[in-house]
Each structure stands twice: as structure tokens, then as C-alpha cells.
Scaffold this motif. Sequence first.
Motif, PDB file in Angstrom:
ATOM      1  N   MET A   1       0.834  -1.171   0.000  1.00 53.57           N
ATOM      2  CA  MET A   1       0.000   0.000   0.000  1.00 53.57           C
ATOM      3  C   MET A   1       0.882   1.237   0.000  1.00 53.57           C
ATOM      4  SD  MET A   1      -3.094   1.419   2.453  1.00 53.57           S
ATOM      5  CE  MET A   1      -2.850   0.284   3.708  1.00 53.57           C
ATOM      6  N   VAL A   2       0.502   2.268  -0.778  1.00 49.98           N
ATOM      7  CA  VAL A   2       1.231   3.521  -0.845  1.00 49.98           C
ATOM      8  C   VAL A   2       0.921   4.329   0.408  1.00 49.98           C
ATOM      9  CG1 VAL A   2       1.528   5.619  -2.186  1.00 49.98           C
ATOM     10  CG2 VAL A   2       1.048   3.480  -3.349  1.00 49.98           C
ATOM     11  N   GLN A   3       1.944   4.840   1.063  1.00 50.27           N
ATOM     12  CA  GLN A   3       1.758   5.654   2.261  1.00 50.27           C
ATOM     13  C   GLN A   3       2.160   7.091   1.961  1.00 50.27           C
ATOM     14  OE1 GLN A   3       0.557   4.825   5.349  1.00 50.27           O
ATOM     15  NE2 GLN A   3       0.077   2.812   4.542  1.00 50.27           N
ATOM     16  N   HIS A   4       1.326   8.021   2.314  1.00 47.94           N
ATOM     17  CA  HIS A   4       1.609   9.450   2.200  1.00 47.94           C
ATOM     18  C   HIS A   4       1.022  10.107   3.424  1.00 47.94           C
ATOM     19  CE1 HIS A   4       2.647   9.167  -2.084  1.00 47.94           C
ATOM     20  NE2 HIS A   4       1.608   8.365  -2.202  1.00 47.94           N
ATOM     21  N   ASP A   5       1.733  11.087   3.991  1.00 46.81           N
ATOM     22  CA  ASP A   5       1.079  11.814   5.068  1.00 46.81           C
ATOM     23  C   ASP A   5       0.036  12.731   4.458  1.00 46.81           C
ATOM     24  OD1 ASP A   5       2.182  14.506   4.581  1.00 46.81           O
ATOM     25  OD2 ASP A   5       4.095  13.650   5.211  1.00 46.81           O
ATOM     26  N   SER A   6      -0.917  13.162   5.260  1.00 43.46           N
ATOM     27  CA  SER A   6      -2.050  13.921   4.718  1.00 43.46           C
ATOM     28  C   SER A   6      -1.633  15.242   4.110  1.00 43.46           C
ATOM     29  CB  SER A   6      -3.104  14.130   5.804  1.00 43.46           C
ATOM     30  OG  SER A   6      -2.562  14.896   6.856  1.00 43.46           O
ATOM     31  N   GLN A   7      -0.439  15.747   4.440  1.00 47.77           N
ATOM     32  CA  GLN A   7       0.035  17.000   3.860  1.00 47.77           C
ATOM     33  C   GLN A   7       0.514  16.814   2.419  1.00 47.77           C
ATOM     34  OE1 GLN A   7      -0.208  19.994   5.389  1.00 47.77           O
ATOM     35  NE2 GLN A   7      -1.230  18.935   7.060  1.00 47.77           N
ATOM     36  N   ASN A   8       0.960  15.612   2.058  1.00 50.15           N
ATOM     37  CA  ASN A   8       1.520  15.358   0.734  1.00 50.15           C
ATOM     38  C   ASN A   8       0.722  14.316  -0.024  1.00 50.15           C
ATOM     39  OD1 ASN A   8       3.655  17.164   0.975  1.00 50.15           O
ATOM     40  ND2 ASN A   8       4.919  15.663   2.014  1.00 50.15           N
ATOM     41  N   ARG A   9      -0.584  14.451  -0.013  1.00 48.07           N
ATOM     42  CA  ARG A   9      -1.437  13.509  -0.726  1.00 48.07           C
ATOM     43  C   ARG A   9      -2.349  14.270  -1.663  1.00 48.07           C
ATOM     44  NH1 ARG A   9      -4.291   9.635   3.475  1.00 48.07           N
ATOM     45  NH2 ARG A   9      -4.906   8.567   1.589  1.00 48.07           N
ATOM     46  N   LEU A  10      -2.639  13.648  -2.762  1.00 47.62           N
ATOM     47  CA  LEU A  10      -3.655  14.187  -3.643  1.00 47.62           C
ATOM     48  C   LEU A  10      -4.982  14.083  -2.896  1.00 47.62           C
ATOM     49  CD1 LEU A  10      -4.385  15.130  -6.577  1.00 47.62           C
ATOM     50  CD2 LEU A  10      -5.006  12.745  -6.973  1.00 47.62           C
ATOM     51  N   THR A  11      -5.700  15.177  -2.811  1.00 50.22           N
ATOM     52  CA  THR A  11      -6.980  15.182  -2.115  1.00 50.22           C
ATOM     53  C   THR A  11      -8.094  15.336  -3.132  1.00 50.22           C
ATOM     54  OG1 THR A  11      -5.974  16.150  -0.153  1.00 50.22           O
ATOM     55  CG2 THR A  11      -8.363  16.302  -0.328  1.00 50.22           C
ATOM     56  N   VAL A  12      -8.977  14.356  -3.145  1.00 45.89           N
ATOM     57  CA  VAL A  12     -10.112  14.340  -4.060  1.00 45.89           C
ATOM     58  C   VAL A  12     -11.380  14.492  -3.237  1.00 45.89           C
ATOM     59  CG1 VAL A  12     -11.407  12.970  -5.742  1.00 45.89           C
ATOM     60  CG2 VAL A  12      -8.911  12.880  -5.725  1.00 45.89           C
ATOM     61  N   LEU A  13     -12.189  15.469  -3.586  1.00 47.58           N
ATOM     62  CA  LEU A  13     -13.492  15.661  -2.959  1.00 47.58           C
ATOM     63  C   LEU A  13     -14.527  14.967  -3.826  1.00 47.58           C
ATOM     64  CD1 LEU A  13     -15.578  16.894  -1.041  1.00 47.58           C
ATOM     65  CD2 LEU A  13     -15.389  19.024  -2.354  1.00 47.58           C
ATOM     66  N   LEU A  14     -15.232  14.010  -3.237  1.00 50.21           N
ATOM     67  CA  LEU A  14     -16.292  13.272  -3.932  1.00 50.21           C
ATOM     68  C   LEU A  14     -17.630  13.782  -3.436  1.00 50.21           C
ATOM     69  CD1 LEU A  14     -14.720   9.733  -3.539  1.00 50.21           C
ATOM     70  CD2 LEU A  14     -14.813  11.058  -5.649  1.00 50.21           C
ATOM     71  N   ALA A  15     -18.333  14.478  -4.291  1.00 52.19           N
ATOM     72  CA  ALA A  15     -19.644  15.022  -3.929  1.00 52.19           C
ATOM     73  C   ALA A  15     -20.691  14.341  -4.793  1.00 52.19           C
ATOM     74  CB  ALA A  15     -19.666  16.538  -4.138  1.00 52.19           C
ATOM     75  N   ASP A  16     -21.595  13.646  -4.139  1.00 53.52           N
ATOM     76  CA  ASP A  16     -22.563  12.828  -4.860  1.00 53.52           C
ATOM     77  C   ASP A  16     -23.834  12.769  -4.037  1.00 53.52           C
ATOM     78  OD1 ASP A  16     -23.727  11.051  -6.641  1.00 53.52           O
ATOM     79  OD2 ASP A  16     -22.103   9.592  -6.548  1.00 53.52           O
ATOM     80  N   GLU A  17     -24.896  12.337  -4.676  1.00 54.52           N
ATOM     81  CA  GLU A  17     -26.126  12.148  -3.932  1.00 54.52           C
ATOM     82  C   GLU A  17     -25.885  11.110  -2.839  1.00 54.52           C
ATOM     83  OE1 GLU A  17     -29.110  10.909  -6.743  1.00 54.52           O
ATOM     84  OE2 GLU A  17     -27.584   9.934  -7.925  1.00 54.52           O
ATOM     85  N   PRO A  18     -26.603  11.193  -1.724  1.00 60.30           N
ATOM     86  CA  PRO A  18     -26.283  10.339  -0.581  1.00 60.30           C
ATOM     87  C   PRO A  18     -26.730   8.887  -0.739  1.00 60.30           C
ATOM     88  CG  PRO A  18     -28.113  11.787  -0.041  1.00 60.30           C
ATOM     89  CD  PRO A  18     -27.653  12.153  -1.421  1.00 60.30           C
ATOM     90  N   ASP A  19     -26.268   8.235  -1.813  1.00 59.00           N
ATOM     91  CA  ASP A  19     -26.601   6.818  -1.996  1.00 59.00           C
ATOM     92  C   ASP A  19     -25.446   5.911  -1.586  1.00 59.00           C
ATOM     93  OD1 ASP A  19     -24.773   7.124  -4.022  1.00 59.00           O
ATOM     94  OD2 ASP A  19     -26.120   6.527  -5.628  1.00 59.00           O
ATOM     95  N   GLY A  20     -24.317   6.499  -1.221  1.00 60.03           N
ATOM     96  CA  GLY A  20     -23.192   5.714  -0.738  1.00 60.03           C
ATOM     97  C   GLY A  20     -22.215   5.272  -1.809  1.00 60.03           C
ATOM     98  N   SER A  21     -22.519   5.475  -3.091  1.00 66.92           N
ATOM     99  CA  SER A  21     -21.609   4.997  -4.133  1.00 66.92           C
ATOM    100  C   SER A  21     -20.284   5.752  -4.101  1.00 66.92           C
ATOM    101  CB  SER A  21     -22.250   5.110  -5.512  1.00 66.92           C
ATOM    102  OG  SER A  21     -22.530   6.461  -5.824  1.00 66.92           O
ATOM    103  N   HIS A  22     -20.321   7.034  -3.777  1.00 67.60           N
ATOM    104  CA  HIS A  22     -19.075   7.798  -3.748  1.00 67.60           C
ATOM    105  C   HIS A  22     -18.189   7.374  -2.578  1.00 67.60           C
ATOM    106  CE1 HIS A  22     -21.594  10.084  -1.058  1.00 67.60           C
ATOM    107  NE2 HIS A  22     -20.636  10.924  -0.754  1.00 67.60           N
ATOM    108  N   VAL A  23     -18.788   6.879  -1.497  1.00 71.33           N
ATOM    109  CA  VAL A  23     -18.000   6.369  -0.374  1.00 71.33           C
ATOM    110  C   VAL A  23     -17.249   5.105  -0.809  1.00 71.33           C
ATOM    111  CG1 VAL A  23     -18.099   5.456   1.973  1.00 71.33           C
ATOM    112  CG2 VAL A  23     -19.526   7.411   1.338  1.00 71.33           C
ATOM    113  N   ALA A  24     -17.911   4.252  -1.579  1.00 73.25           N
ATOM    114  CA  ALA A  24     -17.255   3.044  -2.096  1.00 73.25           C
ATOM    115  C   ALA A  24     -16.087   3.426  -3.004  1.00 73.25           C
ATOM    116  CB  ALA A  24     -18.260   2.176  -2.835  1.00 73.25           C
ATOM    117  N   ILE A  25     -16.268   4.426  -3.856  1.00 64.45           N
ATOM    118  CA  ILE A  25     -15.182   4.896  -4.727  1.00 64.45           C
ATOM    119  C   ILE A  25     -14.036   5.422  -3.875  1.00 64.45           C
ATOM    120  CG2 ILE A  25     -14.517   6.647  -6.429  1.00 64.45           C
ATOM    121  CD1 ILE A  25     -17.400   6.338  -7.569  1.00 64.45           C
ATOM    122  N   GLY A  26     -14.356   6.167  -2.828  1.00 62.30           N
ATOM    123  CA  GLY A  26     -13.327   6.687  -1.931  1.00 62.30           C
ATOM    124  C   GLY A  26     -12.502   5.587  -1.309  1.00 62.30           C
TER     125      GLY A  26
END
Length: 135
Positions: A1-26
Motif C-alpha cells: 500500500m502507498v503511504q503518504h502523510d495527509s500533507q503530501n497527498r492528492l486530495t479528491v473531494l467526492l460530492a454525490d447524492e447520498p446513496d453511498g456509491s461515492h463512499v465506495a469509490i473513496g
Amino acid sequence: MVQHDSQNRLTVLLADEPDGSHVAIGHLLEPQGVQTLFAHSGPEALDLMKTRPVHVVVLDVQMPQLGGLQVIRLMRGLESPPPAILLADHVSNYLLREALGMHVFSVLPKPVQLNSLLDAVARVLRRYHDSRWPS
């Protein structure tokens, strides 16, 4: 698994209807070293972008209160809005014209295939972050 501290990570905001699919993608993006933030509505996505560093935002066209295109219009008021990837149940010519006019980075059909989303995120890295994790 790739390890990065939270300061040096690509941050992706997933905004979706609350059906939970975006949580699975996350959960699928996290092992790739991507930090994910979740929003269940357009206003929540905007609030997160104002308070947290976000490198890519993935928005659903249909969200409660504000849809993806409306959020993108409002993102213009942010100091440095992140590139946006738009998800849509139906990708029409009209939607593509609107998205192109608003400088949306990519439009992907739903249900989104993880490989398509990863490819779009990788293209954002190449174009905006010189193929490296942003810092």
C-alpha cells in the motif's frame, strides 16, 4: 500500500447524492495514496473547498440543493478552484457543451467505472501537478 502523510497527498473531494456509491469509490482510491473527502450536497462540497485543500473535485450533476453545474459556477468565486470532474446519469450534447463552457476537466457517465475515474484523476495530475502528488 502507498503511504503518504495527509500533507503530501492528492486530495479528491467526492460530492454525490447520498446513496453511498461515492463512499465506495473513496475506499477504492485510498489504497492508491489518494485522500478522499465526502460531501452529500453542493453546499457541503463548497464549504469543504473553502476550508480544506482540494486538488480535484468530483461532482454529480444531480445533487440535493445544488447540482454539479451550479457548484462549478459558484466555485469560480473561490481563490483557486480545483479542476472538476462531472458525473452524469445521461451525458447529452447539451451537458457536454455546458461543461465545456465552464472548463469542466472531464464528464463521465454514471455508474462511473473506477478505471475511468482513475484515468481522469491521473490526467489532472499530469496537467495541473506535473505528474506528481501536489504538496
